[in-house]
Design a protein around this motif. Structure first.
Motif, PDB file in Angstrom:
ATOM      1  N   GLU A 117      11.443   3.140  -6.612  1.00  0.00           N
ATOM      2  CA  GLU A 117      11.114   3.323  -8.028  1.00  0.00           C
ATOM      3  C   GLU A 117      10.893   1.988  -8.732  1.00  0.00           C
ATOM      4  O   GLU A 117      10.021   1.876  -9.607  1.00  0.00           O
ATOM      5  N   THR A 120       7.302   0.680  -7.792  1.00  0.00           N
ATOM      6  CA  THR A 120       6.163   1.362  -8.434  1.00  0.00           C
ATOM      7  C   THR A 120       6.285   1.447  -9.951  1.00  0.00           C
ATOM      8  O   THR A 120       5.395   2.001 -10.601  1.00  0.00           O
ATOM      9  N   LEU A 121       7.342   0.866 -10.524  1.00  0.00           N
ATOM     10  CA  LEU A 121       7.574   0.998 -11.969  1.00  0.00           C
ATOM     11  C   LEU A 121       6.382   0.554 -12.824  1.00  0.00           C
ATOM     12  O   LEU A 121       5.984   1.288 -13.742  1.00  0.00           O
ATOM     13  N   MET A 123       3.209   0.530 -12.216  1.00  0.00           N
ATOM     14  CA  MET A 123       2.141   1.523 -12.098  1.00  0.00           C
ATOM     15  C   MET A 123       2.529   2.829 -12.777  1.00  0.00           C
ATOM     16  O   MET A 123       1.701   3.478 -13.425  1.00  0.00           O
ATOM     17  N   ASP A 124       3.805   3.205 -12.648  1.00  0.00           N
ATOM     18  CA  ASP A 124       4.262   4.440 -13.282  1.00  0.00           C
ATOM     19  C   ASP A 124       4.164   4.332 -14.804  1.00  0.00           C
ATOM     20  O   ASP A 124       3.744   5.279 -15.475  1.00  0.00           O
ATOM     21  N   LEU A 125       4.558   3.173 -15.348  1.00  0.00           N
ATOM     22  CA  LEU A 125       4.467   2.981 -16.801  1.00  0.00           C
ATOM     23  C   LEU A 125       3.028   2.999 -17.282  1.00  0.00           C
ATOM     24  O   LEU A 125       2.734   3.449 -18.398  1.00  0.00           O
ATOM     25  N   GLY A 127       0.693   4.717 -15.872  1.00  0.00           N
ATOM     26  CA  GLY A 127       0.068   5.985 -15.523  1.00  0.00           C
ATOM     27  C   GLY A 127      -1.000   5.837 -14.459  1.00  0.00           C
ATOM     28  O   GLY A 127      -1.926   6.642 -14.367  1.00  0.00           O
ATOM     29  N   ALA A 129      -2.518   5.703 -10.612  1.00  0.00           N
ATOM     30  CA  ALA A 129      -2.296   6.373  -9.336  1.00  0.00           C
ATOM     31  C   ALA A 129      -1.924   5.352  -8.276  1.00  0.00           C
ATOM     32  O   ALA A 129      -2.466   4.245  -8.243  1.00  0.00           O
ATOM     33  N   ARG A 130      -1.009   5.709  -7.407  1.00  0.00           N
ATOM     34  CA  ARG A 130      -0.578   4.804  -6.346  1.00  0.00           C
ATOM     35  C   ARG A 130      -1.544   4.878  -5.174  1.00  0.00           C
ATOM     36  O   ARG A 130      -1.954   5.965  -4.763  1.00  0.00           O
ATOM     37  N   ASP A 132      -1.607   4.942  -1.687  1.00  0.00           N
ATOM     38  CA  ASP A 132      -0.578   5.176  -0.672  1.00  0.00           C
ATOM     39  C   ASP A 132      -0.751   4.287   0.556  1.00  0.00           C
ATOM     40  O   ASP A 132       0.241   3.815   1.136  1.00  0.00           O
ATOM     41  N   TYR A 135       0.425   0.787  -0.483  1.00  0.00           N
ATOM     42  CA  TYR A 135       1.878   0.821  -0.687  1.00  0.00           C
ATOM     43  C   TYR A 135       2.603   0.845   0.654  1.00  0.00           C
ATOM     44  O   TYR A 135       3.567   0.101   0.873  1.00  0.00           O
ATOM     45  N   ARG A 167       7.065  -5.407  -5.868  1.00  0.00           N
ATOM     46  CA  ARG A 167       6.642  -4.886  -7.168  1.00  0.00           C
ATOM     47  C   ARG A 167       5.464  -5.695  -7.718  1.00  0.00           C
ATOM     48  O   ARG A 167       4.512  -5.141  -8.267  1.00  0.00           O
TER      49      ARG A 167
END
Length: 266
Positions: A117, A120-121, A123-125, A127, A129-130, A132, A135, A167
């Protein structure tokens, strides 16, 4: 050696970040400090560059201005072909989120989040897409696959900095800026992180710009940029710890004698 410093506003596709005639002044009157004094330097894409110099030389100021964390008094700072002075606050925030990665001396991990978490924080903030495939490859590069469900408090300092490195690279940024990334680590953990940074550059063709005071750390870079009194005074390719230390000692001697003209470049 041919300099990669850019002039004017010409496009330099092989340069991930650069500053042109960079001046940074802090304070006024008797407290006025000229932290950068007309620096022009480019950081080549796909390379690992270290910035070195004595305390107060302007190395951290240069990194902060090049990364868009601080603004120049005059001159230009560019990421790729984007002049940071043309961006408003929102534009700068988006650029730092989407095109720049950061690794700091303190790991800046969220203690309640897992390793996965934390990585990927950003990218998550945003919005976003990861990717994969990227990653998954990155997890193998930084050697964290068996730690993805751990929290920072369950990791050593070196492992936490590996998470911070992952990160920084997770969003596939144009350039990663690292500010004394081994400053809080013991020598063994620091060496592991430096090998990780240099290895990631070589395996993934990413770009890293690192501020350090340590000749051993600088020896992991492809090139070292030397600052003194806010000015670019030399560059060294294929550095070793011994050569870097000798060059720093020479700058100290010339500072004492009042001369800062560069030595022959190598």
């Amino acid at each position: 050696m041919t300099s990669t410093a850019a002039t004017g506003t010409a496009t330099t596709t092989a340069t991930a970040a650069r500053v042109v005639d960079a001046v940074k002044v802090y304070g006024r009157g008797d407290t006025r400090v000229r932290a950068l004094d007309g620096v022009s330097v480019g950081f080549p894409a796909g390379r690992f560059t270290a910035i070195m110099g004595p305390s107060g030389s302007g190395k951290s100021t240069l990194m902060h201005c090049a990364a868009g964390l601080d603004t120049l008094t005059s001159g230009s700072a560019l990421i790729g072909d984007t002049d940071l002075s043309t961006l408003d606050d929102r534009g700068l925030t988006l650029l730092r989120r989407e095109r720049v990665g950061f690794v700091f001396q303190t790991f800046n991990l969220i203690p309640t989040l897992t390793v996965a978490e934390n990585i990927t924080l950003p990218m998550d903030l945003a919005g976003a897409a990861r990717d994969d495939e990227w990653y998954d490859a990155l997890i193998d590069v930084v050697g964290l696959r068996d730690r993805l469900h751990h929290r920072p408090g369950e990791l050593s300092g070196g492992q936490q900095q590996r998470v911070a490195v992952a990160r920084a690279f997770a969003g596939s940024p144009d350039v990663v800026f690292a500010d004394e990334p081994t400053g809080n680590l013991d020598s063994r953990s620091g060496e592991e992180v430096l090998r990780l940074l240099s290895g990631t550059v070589r395996r993934t063709n990413r770009t890293v710009v690192m501020v350090t005071h340590d000749p051993v750390a600088a020896a992991h870079a492809d090139e070292v940029v030397f600052l003194a009194d806010g000015r670019l005074v030399d560059r060294m390719t294929d550095p070793t710890a011994e050569r870097v230390l000798d060059r720093l000692k020479a700058f100290d001697t010339r500072t004492t004698s009042g001369s800062l003209s560069p030595e022959p470049r190598s």
